[in-house]
Design an enzyme around this catalytic site. Structure first.
Site, short mmCIF file in Angstrom:
data_model
loop_
_atom_site.label_atom_id
_atom_site.label_comp_id
_atom_site.label_asym_id
_atom_site.label_seq_id
_atom_site.Cartn_x
_atom_site.Cartn_y
_atom_site.Cartn_z
N ASP A 18 0.83 -1.24 0.09
CA ASP A 18 -0.02 0.03 -0.15
C ASP A 18 0.92 1.02 0.05
OD1 ASP A 18 -0.12 1.35 3.05
OD2 ASP A 18 0.31 -0.76 2.95
N SER A 19 0.41 2.25 -0.75
CA SER A 19 1.24 3.62 -0.82
C SER A 19 2.67 3.46 -0.88
CB SER A 19 1.08 4.23 0.54
OG SER A 19 1.14 5.58 0.67
N ALA A 20 3.54 3.76 -0.13
CA ALA A 20 4.78 3.66 -0.57
C ALA A 20 5.40 2.18 -0.78
CB ALA A 20 5.61 4.22 0.66
#
Length: 350
Positions: free
Chosen positions: A186-188
Site C-alpha cells: 500500500d502507498s509507499a
C-alpha cells in the site's frame, strides 16, 4: 457490485455491469469496479481525521538504519503464528504469518506484503491485521511482511538495490518450493513493488539469455504512489477533500525517499518505466484507488497506462474514499470491509 460479509469472512458478488473494461483497450485486459458510496461512519471518520492531517502517521523520529525485526501484537498471535527471519544476503527481515488452525496446509501461493508509511514508518497494527486476515482467509497461501530499510537513514539509493536483490532471492525460492508469488503493498509499499518488478523485468528482457528468471504472477497495489514528481494538477483540486494527506506531506516524503536521485527516475516513479514489460512477462497488475486521495490521480494514470500497454488486472476505484481506506476495515467501516473482500476474491483467483 454487491458485497456481503458474514462474521469473519468477506466475499464479493459482482453484478455483470459493475466491473467494466477501461476504454481504449480492445483486449479489455484491465477491468475496473467503480463504487461511489460514502456511508455515515466513513463521513464521520473523515471529519475526525481532517484536523490532524499534518500529524497522522508521521514518525516522531527517524527509523534506525537497516532492516528491523517486525513485532506483532498479542492479538495477531491469537490467530496466526509469526516467525521472523533475516535474509542473509540482503539483511532484510521478513515476518511469515501462518494461520494457527491450518499451519501444515500445503503452500501453493506466497504473498509478500510491503507496508506503506511514507517510506519512513514500519508496519502498523492495521497492516498486521490486514495480513493476518489474508493468512486466515486464503487457503494454501503463505503471507509475509517485508521489513525494508526506511528513509531518511536508508533512502532509495540504498534500499532499492537491496529490495531488488531480495526480489531475486524470493523468485528463486519460489522455483525451489514450487509456489506462485504475489507482491502486494500500500502507498509507499505499492510504489516499491511496482518499481522493483519493473526494474527486474527490464534487466531480464535486456539480458541475452536463453531463459529468463521467474517473475510474480501478480501485483496488488493499494493506493500506490506512482509519480514522485508530485506535479499532477489534480492534487490541488482534491486536497480540500483528502482527510489525511496534504501536498506538503507527500512532497516531503518523496524528497526523503528520493535523496539524490531524480524524482522522475523510473525506480522512484514507476509511471515512467516501460509498463508494457508487465504484459510481456504475463504479470497481472491489480489495484485500488480512492477519489478523496491526492495520490489517486497518479494511481489512475498508472492504471490507464497498464490498460494501454495490454497489462491484465482488476482495479477497484471508489469515489469519496481516502488514501488506503481499505486498511480501516478493522474499525468496522463498511466500505473498507467490502474493499477487503474484493481484494481477497481477486487474490484467490490469481
Amino acid at each position: 457490485m454487491e458485497l456481503s460479509n458474514a462474521g469473519d469472512h468477506f466475499s464479493t458478488q459482482m453484478k455483470p455491469h459493475s466491473s467494466t473494461p477501461i476504454v481504449n483497450n480492445e483486449a479489455n485486459t484491465i477491468r475496473i469496479t467503480h463504487r461511489s458510496e460514502r456511508r455515515f461512519l466513513t463521513r464521520l471518520l473523515h471529519l475526525i481525521l481532517r484536523p490532524f492531517n499534518n500529524h497522522l502517521g508521521r514518525p516522531s523520529k527517524p527509523h534506525p538504519p537497516g532492516s528491523s525485526p517486525l513485532k506483532p501484537s498479542n492479538a495477531i498471535r491469537k490467530h496466526c503464528s509469526v516467525t521472523n527471519r533475516r535474509d542473509e544476503a540482503t539483511g532484510i527481515y521478513i515476518a511469515d504469518l501462518r494461520p494457527l488452525l491450518t499451519p501444515e496446509a500445503k503452500v501453493t501461493k506466497h504473498i509478500y506484503y510491503f507496508c506503506g508509511g511514507g517510506w519512513q514508518a514500519p508496519a502498523t497494527a492495521q497492516h498486521w491485521q490486514t495480513c493476518s486476515k489474508l493468512a486466515r482467509q486464503m487457503p494454501n497461501t503463505a503471507i509475509s511482511i517485508v521489513s525494508y530499510p526506511l528513509a531518511p537513514n536508508d533512502p532509495a539509493p540504498k534500499t532499492f538495490p537491496q529490495s531488488l536483490a531480495l526480489y531475486r532471492r524470493i523468485m528463486a525460492q519460489s522455483v525451489e518450493e514450487d509456489h506462485r508469488v504475489i507482491l502486494a503493498g500500500d502507498s509507499a509499499g505499492g510504489n516499491i513493488v511496482l518499481a522493483v518488478v519493473l526494474e527486474a523485468l527490464r534487466e531480464d528482457f535486456e539480458a541475452d539469455a536463453a531463459t529468463r528468471p521467474p517473475c510474480p504472477v501478480a501485483i496488488m497495489a493499494i493506493s500506490p504512489s506512482t509519480d514522485l514528481r508530485r506535479d499532477n494538477a489534480e492534487i490541488e483540486k482534491i486536497k480540500k477533500h483528502d482527510p489525511i494527506l496534504t501536498p506538503l506531506f507527500i512532497k516531503s516524503t518523496a524528497r526523503a525517499w528520493a535523496a539524490d536521485w531524480d524524482p522522475a527516475d523510473r525506480r522512484l516513479s514507476p509511471i515512467n518505466a516501460d509498463i508494457s514489460l508487465f504484459a510481456r512477462a504475463g504479470v497481472k497488475v491489480n489495484g485500488i484507488t480512492g477519489g478523496y486521495d491526492i495520490l489517486g490521480p497518479d494511481g489512475r494514470l498508472f492504471r490507464d497506462a497498464c490498460a494501454k500497454a495490454g497489462v491484465s488486472g482488476e482495479w477497484l476505484d471508489w469515489d469519496k474514499q481516502m488514501h488506503c481506506f481499505l486498511l480501516t476495515w478493522p474499525y468496522g467501516l463498511p466500505e473498507a470491509r467490502e474493499a477487503m473482500g474484493w481484494m481477497i476474491d481477486v487474490l484467490k483467483e490469481v
